[in-house]
Design an enzyme around this catalytic site. Sequence first.
Site, mmCIF file in Angstrom:
data_model
loop_
_atom_site.group_PDB
_atom_site.id
_atom_site.type_symbol
_atom_site.label_atom_id
_atom_site.label_comp_id
_atom_site.label_asym_id
_atom_site.label_seq_id
_atom_site.Cartn_x
_atom_site.Cartn_y
_atom_site.Cartn_z
ATOM 1 N N GLU A 1 -11.016 10.828 18.601
ATOM 2 C CA GLU A 1 -10.326 10.936 17.356
ATOM 3 C C GLU A 1 -10.367 9.436 16.967
ATOM 4 O O GLU A 1 -11.383 8.828 17.386
ATOM 5 C CB GLU A 1 -8.883 11.296 17.451
ATOM 6 N N GLU B 1 -7.847 6.914 15.625
ATOM 7 C CA GLU B 1 -6.596 6.124 15.257
ATOM 8 C C GLU B 1 -5.593 5.659 16.338
ATOM 9 O O GLU B 1 -5.079 4.756 16.100
ATOM 10 C CB GLU B 1 -5.760 6.948 14.092
ATOM 11 N N ARG C 1 1.609 10.289 15.279
ATOM 12 C CA ARG C 1 0.494 10.748 14.705
ATOM 13 C C ARG C 1 0.306 12.412 14.915
ATOM 14 O O ARG C 1 0.454 12.485 16.233
ATOM 15 C CB ARG C 1 -0.788 9.869 15.042
ATOM 16 N N VAL C 2 0.088 13.055 14.335
ATOM 17 C CA VAL C 2 -0.343 14.608 14.103
ATOM 18 C C VAL C 2 -1.704 14.896 13.438
ATOM 19 O O VAL C 2 -1.703 14.726 12.329
ATOM 20 C CB VAL C 2 0.967 15.553 13.520
ATOM 21 N N GLY C 3 -2.562 14.791 14.428
ATOM 22 C CA GLY C 3 -3.865 14.804 14.010
ATOM 23 C C GLY C 3 -4.885 15.820 14.624
ATOM 24 O O GLY C 3 -4.460 16.455 15.331
ATOM 25 N N SER C 4 -6.122 15.770 14.378
ATOM 26 C CA SER C 4 -7.302 16.387 14.953
ATOM 27 C C SER C 4 -7.936 15.746 15.796
ATOM 28 O O SER C 4 -8.148 14.543 15.583
ATOM 29 C CB SER C 4 -8.257 17.224 13.915
ATOM 30 N N HIS D 1 0.739 -1.401 -0.083
ATOM 31 C CA HIS D 1 0.069 0.066 -0.007
ATOM 32 C C HIS D 1 0.669 1.303 0.079
ATOM 33 O O HIS D 1 0.248 2.493 -0.294
ATOM 34 C CB HIS D 1 -1.209 -0.006 1.280
ATOM 35 N N ARG E 1 -8.046 23.209 9.324
ATOM 36 C CA ARG E 1 -7.344 21.710 9.762
ATOM 37 C C ARG E 1 -6.262 21.170 8.921
ATOM 38 O O ARG E 1 -5.445 20.438 9.707
ATOM 39 C CB ARG E 1 -8.696 20.546 9.882
ATOM 40 N N GLY F 1 -3.640 12.010 9.232
ATOM 41 C CA GLY F 1 -4.476 11.214 8.706
ATOM 42 C C GLY F 1 -4.908 11.690 7.267
ATOM 43 O O GLY F 1 -4.830 10.938 6.390
#
Length: 237
Positions: A181, A183, A87-90, A4, A219, A20
């Site tokens: 969140e 994940e 992980r850098v996310g919202s 992938h 975002r 993400g």
Amino acid sequence: MSTHIGAQSGAIAPVVLMPGDPLRARWIAETFLDDARCYTEVRGMYGFTGTWRGRPVSVQGSGMGQPSLAIYAHELFSEYDVQRVIRVGSCGAMTERVAVRDIVIASGACTDSSMNRIRFEGLDYAPVADFGLLRAAYDAAQGAAGDAAVHVGLIYSSDSFYPARPELSARLVDHGVLAVEMEASALYTIAAGFGRQALVVCTVSDHLVTGEQTSALEREQTFGAMVEIALTAGLDG
């Protein structure tokens, strides 16, 4: 070359930031990294490698939800010998103790997913952050967060963006959960299984109590403080 990601051996750095949103991955690479080059566009899930302060780092999109993240995290650890994923996310605030644009560093992750119930045959495994990365991120946040408050605590990894029983989340808040969140639980579990390090740093993008929210463009492109925190923790922690 994995199924992938499809990158060549050696194309991915030992430290990977994982948003993400693949467009946020591109924004991070263009904004923070020197000499960034794209190593994958498979399924539109961009990945880049460059340098930050002279040291190699990669940024890899994961998509939304634990099944999607699990694919990319597994391949990063198994096929590319990645040692650290941050992980850098919202996330969405679940309590009035947390405000929009605050930063949440997840010490552990609760979940409603069945992924770990299957993996551990019904046992309740507790997915937690790597303490070294957690401590480094908290220290880095003292100088990088600006006016945003920094919270360290539990996060909730939900399988449903639109849950059928939203009232159940109140029980999590009563037990100290700060934000939701989709994940973190999978990332912490997979990293532990490979003996690698993982951390989740999120910016609060919306508030489940007050209804306040940020725009899609905000975002994607304005959560720079958490990126600096993650880069500092990942490379210096």
